[in-house]
Design a protein around this motif. Structure first.
Motif, PDB file in Angstrom:
ATOM      1  N   HIS A   1       0.820  -1.213   0.000  1.00 23.52           N
ATOM      2  CA  HIS A   1       0.000   0.000   0.000  1.00 23.52           C
ATOM      3  C   HIS A   1       0.857   1.267   0.000  1.00 23.52           C
TER       4      HIS A   1
ATOM      5  N   VAL B   1      -7.631  -0.451  -6.189  1.00 28.54           N
ATOM      6  CA  VAL B   1      -7.549  -0.496  -4.725  1.00 28.54           C
ATOM      7  C   VAL B   1      -8.790  -1.151  -4.127  1.00 28.54           C
TER       8      VAL B   1
ATOM      9  N   GLU C   1      -9.033  -5.015  -3.311  1.00 28.83           N
ATOM     10  CA  GLU C   1      -9.025  -5.419  -1.901  1.00 28.83           C
ATOM     11  C   GLU C   1     -10.207  -6.319  -1.579  1.00 28.83           C
TER      12      GLU C   1
ATOM     13  N   ARG D   1     -12.974  -4.734   4.370  1.00 36.29           N
ATOM     14  CA  ARG D   1     -11.555  -4.624   4.005  1.00 36.29           C
ATOM     15  C   ARG D   1     -11.365  -3.609   2.879  1.00 36.29           C
TER      16      ARG D   1
ATOM     17  N   ALA E   1      -9.316   0.094   3.155  1.00 35.11           N
ATOM     18  CA  ALA E   1      -8.190   0.437   2.286  1.00 35.11           C
ATOM     19  C   ALA E   1      -8.506   1.675   1.460  1.00 35.11           C
TER      20      ALA E   1
ATOM     21  N   LEU F   1      -1.553  -0.080   6.603  1.00 32.94           N
ATOM     22  CA  LEU F   1      -2.203  -1.018   5.692  1.00 32.94           C
ATOM     23  C   LEU F   1      -1.187  -1.988   5.100  1.00 32.94           C
TER      24      LEU F   1
ATOM     25  N   THR G   1      -4.212  -0.379  12.423  1.00 29.08           N
ATOM     26  CA  THR G   1      -4.612   0.086  11.095  1.00 29.08           C
ATOM     27  C   THR G   1      -5.904   0.884  11.134  1.00 29.08           C
TER      28      THR G   1
END
Length: 363
Positions: free
Chosen positions: A70, A94, A98, A217, A221, A286, A293
Motif C-alpha cells: 500500500h 484499490v 481489496e 476490508r 483500504a 495497511l 490500522t
C-alpha cells in the motif's frame, strides 16, 4: 520504529508516474474530457495499467500482479491526486482489488488477474459515501440472479465487472454490460470521478465469497489510501498558488510578498505537512497489517479531508478572477476535494470511529 519517509524506490516510482501524467493528463485535456460524455480517459488508463503495470500493484505476483504494498499505491495516488486524473484507479486497483483479495477460490483469482492486467476494470457496488464501519446497502439474490437498485456507485460507467453485495450475505460478480444490468449516470459534483445508479433485474451473478469481510476490508483500504490522493491534491494547490503569487504583480510588486497572503500560505503548508504524516502512517499501517490500522485510517481521514478542501478553497481565492474561470483547472481540484471529503465516510464519521477506538466517547 516505523520509517514513514519515502524510500528511493518510492521516489523513483513517483518520478515515473509524474512524467507519465505530464504526457497523458494535461490540465486542458482533463477539462475538455469533463465537459464531454466520456469523463474517463482510456488512453491514460492503458498507460497506467498496461504501460506501467500500476493496476496490479496490490495483486500477488502469482496472479499476474506486482506484489507491491500500500505504500507504493499511496505514492501513485498522490500523483493522481495532483493531476485530478480521470481514471478509475482508486475504485478498481484499490477498492475492488481489496474486496477480491478477501475472497477465496478460482473465480476471485481469475478476476484479480484480470484487474491486474488493466484490461478489466472493476468497481465495488457500494455507495462512495459509505465509511469502513457504516451500513451498506445490498440487493436481493434469487436462483442465481440479482434484483434491486444501488445508488452513488463510483466509476460504474467505466467498469466491466461489478462486485455486488447481496442480502443473503454473499458478494457476487456481475458483468456490467449484461442485459439485465442498467447503469444510469447521476449528477456528480466531481466530474473526474462520476457516480451512477445500478439497477439489477435478474442479472446473472457468480458468487465470490462473503460480503461483510470483503466490503469492510475494501472500504478501509479505500479510506486509508484516499488520504494520499487528498494529500497530492492539497500539495498541488499549494505549489501552484505559490507559483502564481510570485508572478502576479500588484502595485508593482509580487502579490506573494504581502504578509497577509504569506500567513495564509504558511498555514496551508503546515496543514499539508501534517496531512502527509497522517497519510503515510495510514498507508504504512495497511502495508504492514498493523494492529493499529483502523486507528491510522481514522486519523488520516479525519484530518486529510479538511486539509484538501481548505487548500483548494485558498487556491481558488488567491488565484483571483482567474481562479473563478472554467478554463483554469483549479475548480476541478475544489470539486474533487469536496467530493473526497464525503467519500468512504465523512471526517466527522471518522472522528466518531476514532473516539470509539481510543475509548474516548463523548459524554
Amino acid at each position: 520504529m516505523t520509517d514513514l519517509l519515502y524510500s528511493e524506490e518510492e521516489e523513483a516510482l513517483r518520478a515515473a508516474v509524474r512524467d507519465l501524467l505530464t504526457d497523458h493528463c494535461d490540465p486542458a485535456g482533463v477539462i475538455a474530457r469533463t465537459e464531454s460524455d466520456a469523463p474517463h480517459d482510456p488512453e491514460l488508463w492503458k498507460a497506467l495499467s498496461d504501460g506501467m503495470g500500476l493496476a496490479g500493484l496490490l495483486v500477488p505476483e502469482s496472479l499476474g500482479g506486482q506484489g507491491a504494498t500500500h505504500r507504493e499505491v499511496a505514492v501513485v495516488l498522490e500523483e493522481l491526486g495532483r493531476a485530478v486524473a480521470p481514471a478509475p484507479y482508486l475504485t478498481s486497483a484499490v477498492v475492488a482489488t481489496e474486496a477480491l483479495l478477501a475472497c477465496e477460490g478460482d473465480e476471485a483469482a481469475e478476476l484479480l488477474s484480470a484487474l491486474a492486467s488493466g484490461r478489466t476494470i472493476g468497481t465495488l457496488a457500494v455507495a462512495l459515501s459509505t465509511g469502513p464501519g457504516a451500513h451498506f446497502r445490498s440487493v436481493r439474490h434469487e436462483e442465481g440472479a440479482l434484483y434491486g437498485e444501488l445508488t452513488g456507485i463510483a466509476d460504474a460507467v467505466a467498469a466491466n465487472v461489478l462486485l455486488v453485495p447481496a442480502a443473503d450475505g454473499g458478494l457476487y460478480a456481475v458483468e456490467a454490460d449484461a442485459h439485465a444490468v442498467t447503469v444510469t449516470p447521476q449528477v456528480s459534483l466531481d466530474p473526474t470521478r462520476p457516480v451512477a445508479t445500478l439497477t439489477f433485474d435478474g442479472a446473472r451473478a457468480r458468487r465470490l465469497g462473503t460480503a461483510e469481510p470483503a466490503v469492510r476490508r475494501a472500504l478501509r483500504a479505500g479510506a486509508g489510501l484516499l488520504a494520499s490522493e487528498q494529500l497530492g491534491l492539497a500539495d498541488w494547490c499549494l505549489t501552484e498558488t505559490v507559483r502564481y503569487l510570485k508572478e502576479r504583480k500588484q502595485f508593482n510588486r509580487p502579490v506573494g510578498g504581502f504578509q497577509a497572503l504569506k500567513h495564509r500560505l504558511a498555514q496551508v503548508w503546515l496543514e499539508v505537512v501534517n496531512a502527509r504524516a497522517a497519510a503515510r502512517n495510514a498507508a504504512d499501517a495497511l502495508a504492514t497489517g498493523s494492529a493499529d490500522t483502523d486507528l491510522a485510517v481514522a486519523v488520516a481521514q479525519a484530518y486529510a479531508a479538511s486539509v484538501a478542501v481548505h487548500a483548494a478553497e485558498e487556491a481558488v481565492q488567491l488565484h483571483g478572477g482567474l481562479g473563478m474561470t472554467w478554463e483554469h483547472p483549479v475548480h476541478l481540484y475544489l470539486k474533487r476535494a469536496k467530493a473526497d471529503s464525503i467519500a468512504y465516510g465523512t471526517a466527522g464519521g471518522h472522528r466518531e470511529a476514532l473516539a470509539e477506538l481510543v475509548d474516548l466517547q463523548a459524554p
